[in-house]
Design a protein around this motif. Structure first.
Motif, PDB file in Angstrom:
ATOM      1  N   PRO A  55       0.822  -1.208   0.000  1.00 34.84           N
ATOM      2  CA  PRO A  55       0.000   0.000   0.000  1.00 34.84           C
ATOM      3  C   PRO A  55       0.856   1.257   0.000  1.00 34.84           C
ATOM      4  CG  PRO A  55       0.012  -0.994   2.180  1.00 34.84           C
ATOM      5  CD  PRO A  55       0.697  -1.956   1.266  1.00 34.84           C
ATOM      6  N   ALA A  56       0.336   2.275  -0.654  1.00 36.48           N
ATOM      7  CA  ALA A  56       1.039   3.559  -0.671  1.00 36.48           C
ATOM      8  C   ALA A  56       0.860   4.263   0.668  1.00 36.48           C
ATOM      9  CB  ALA A  56       0.496   4.431  -1.798  1.00 36.48           C
ATOM     10  N   ILE A  57       1.917   4.915   1.111  1.00 38.62           N
ATOM     11  CA  ILE A  57       1.846   5.686   2.356  1.00 38.62           C
ATOM     12  C   ILE A  57       1.195   7.032   2.050  1.00 38.62           C
ATOM     13  CG2 ILE A  57       3.197   6.799   4.163  1.00 38.62           C
ATOM     14  CD1 ILE A  57       5.225   4.593   3.932  1.00 38.62           C
ATOM     15  N   THR A  58       0.072   7.295   2.678  1.00 36.96           N
ATOM     16  CA  THR A  58      -0.659   8.546   2.465  1.00 36.96           C
ATOM     17  C   THR A  58      -0.775   9.289   3.784  1.00 36.96           C
ATOM     18  OG1 THR A  58      -2.839   7.578   2.908  1.00 36.96           O
ATOM     19  CG2 THR A  58      -1.982   7.406   0.653  1.00 36.96           C
ATOM     20  N   ASN A  74      12.642   9.560   6.199  1.00 39.26           N
ATOM     21  CA  ASN A  74      12.602   9.281   4.768  1.00 39.26           C
ATOM     22  C   ASN A  74      11.486   8.271   4.522  1.00 39.26           C
ATOM     23  OD1 ASN A  74      13.080   8.476   2.072  1.00 39.26           O
ATOM     24  ND2 ASN A  74      15.243   9.012   2.270  1.00 39.26           N
ATOM     25  N   VAL A  75      10.319   8.770   4.165  1.00 37.60           N
ATOM     26  CA  VAL A  75       9.170   7.885   3.954  1.00 37.60           C
ATOM     27  C   VAL A  75       9.384   6.984   2.737  1.00 37.60           C
ATOM     28  CG1 VAL A  75       6.673   7.836   3.569  1.00 37.60           C
ATOM     29  CG2 VAL A  75       7.656   9.577   5.048  1.00 37.60           C
ATOM     30  N   GLY A  76      10.138   7.479   1.749  1.00 36.52           N
ATOM     31  CA  GLY A  76      10.426   6.657   0.576  1.00 36.52           C
ATOM     32  C   GLY A  76      11.210   5.400   0.935  1.00 36.52           C
ATOM     33  N   ASP A  77      12.238   5.548   1.790  1.00 30.86           N
ATOM     34  CA  ASP A  77      12.994   4.370   2.228  1.00 30.86           C
ATOM     35  C   ASP A  77      12.109   3.416   3.016  1.00 30.86           C
ATOM     36  OD1 ASP A  77      15.239   5.358   1.041  1.00 30.86           O
ATOM     37  OD2 ASP A  77      16.164   6.101   2.889  1.00 30.86           O
ATOM     38  N   LEU A  78      11.202   3.965   3.813  1.00 34.10           N
ATOM     39  CA  LEU A  78      10.279   3.124   4.567  1.00 34.10           C
ATOM     40  C   LEU A  78       9.387   2.321   3.632  1.00 34.10           C
ATOM     41  CD1 LEU A  78       9.456   2.538   7.531  1.00 34.10           C
ATOM     42  CD2 LEU A  78       7.721   4.307   7.289  1.00 34.10           C
ATOM     43  N   ALA A  79       8.904   2.955   2.574  1.00 35.21           N
ATOM     44  CA  ALA A  79       8.066   2.261   1.596  1.00 35.21           C
ATOM     45  C   ALA A  79       8.855   1.184   0.865  1.00 35.21           C
ATOM     46  CB  ALA A  79       7.475   3.262   0.606  1.00 35.21           C
TER      47      ALA A  79
END
Length: 212
Positions: A36-39, A66-71
């Motif tokens: 799922p995408a983080i929103t 860094n939300v991108g690294d988390l995703a």
């Protein structure tokens, strides 16, 4: 199983203990087919926390997430989890088949025994050398039950079959924990994204920013 060093077979000192029990191993499946995408949308709750006003957050130094690294990490975990679920289900099929057949540990063990051929006679055969001689066919090896192995399997199997299912349960629990961790990662990213999206400078107070 412990072996009796005196040559008497398996150690039977623990025969009084009942065999372990095991619950049927669970069936695992992937809840997320895609990560799922983080929103910034906060997860819905059942309202069990009441209508209390949230406490004011204390001040703290600046932090960077860094939300991108988390995703990306969530995607790696999802792919690994999908492989673990497939491997678990394959192993579960083997264990359940073994438990249903009860033939894995020698419960139906056999061995081959050969009939010794008679020693040639010392008497002289005075028949016509051109006369046809009929011989009995060789029966070949005879398959017999192996009582020693079967007896040991009757003690070993009731311990191992539940043990294998208990190990499957531990594997399922570990995989489920990975799934729970993935959900927490997604929830964490959502909280950070929501906090960043709703961040705002406080309104002016009319007081000087710098003293003097």
């Amino acid at each position: 199983m412990p072996i009796d060093s005196s040559g008497g077979g398996s150690d039977t000192s623990g025969d009084s203990e009942p065999p372990p029990t095991a619950a049927p191993p669970p069936t695992l499946s992937m809840l997320w087919q895609t990560t799922p995408a983080i929103t910034t949308e906060m997860p819905q709750t059942n309202g069990g926390g009441g209508e209390k006003k949230p406490a004011k957050a204390p001040t703290h130094p600046a932090l960077t997430v860094n939300v991108g690294d988390l995703a990306d990490s969530m995607e790696l975990l999802r792919l690994s989890s999908a492989d673990m679920v497939a491997q678990y289900e394959s192993l579960k099929s083997l264990v359940l088949a073994a438990d249903a057949s009860h033939t894995v540990f020698g419960e139906q063990a056999t061995y081959k025994d050969t009939i010794p051929k008679p020693r040639p006679s010392q008497t002289v055969d005075r028949r016509n050398p051109h006369e046809v001689t009929l011989q009995e066919p060789d029966p070949g090896p005879i398959v017999k039950d192996d009582p020693g192995v079967r007896k040991a399997a009757e003690k070993f199997g009731p311990v191992m079959y539940p043990g294998m299912k208990n190990v499957l349960m531990e594997c399922a629990n570990a995989i489920e924990l990975v799934g729970r961790y993935m959900v927490l990662m997604d929830r964490t990213g959502t909280y950070y994204a929501h906090a960043d999206h709703t961040s705002a400078f406080p309104g002016p107070t009319g007081k000087p920013v710098v003293d003097g």
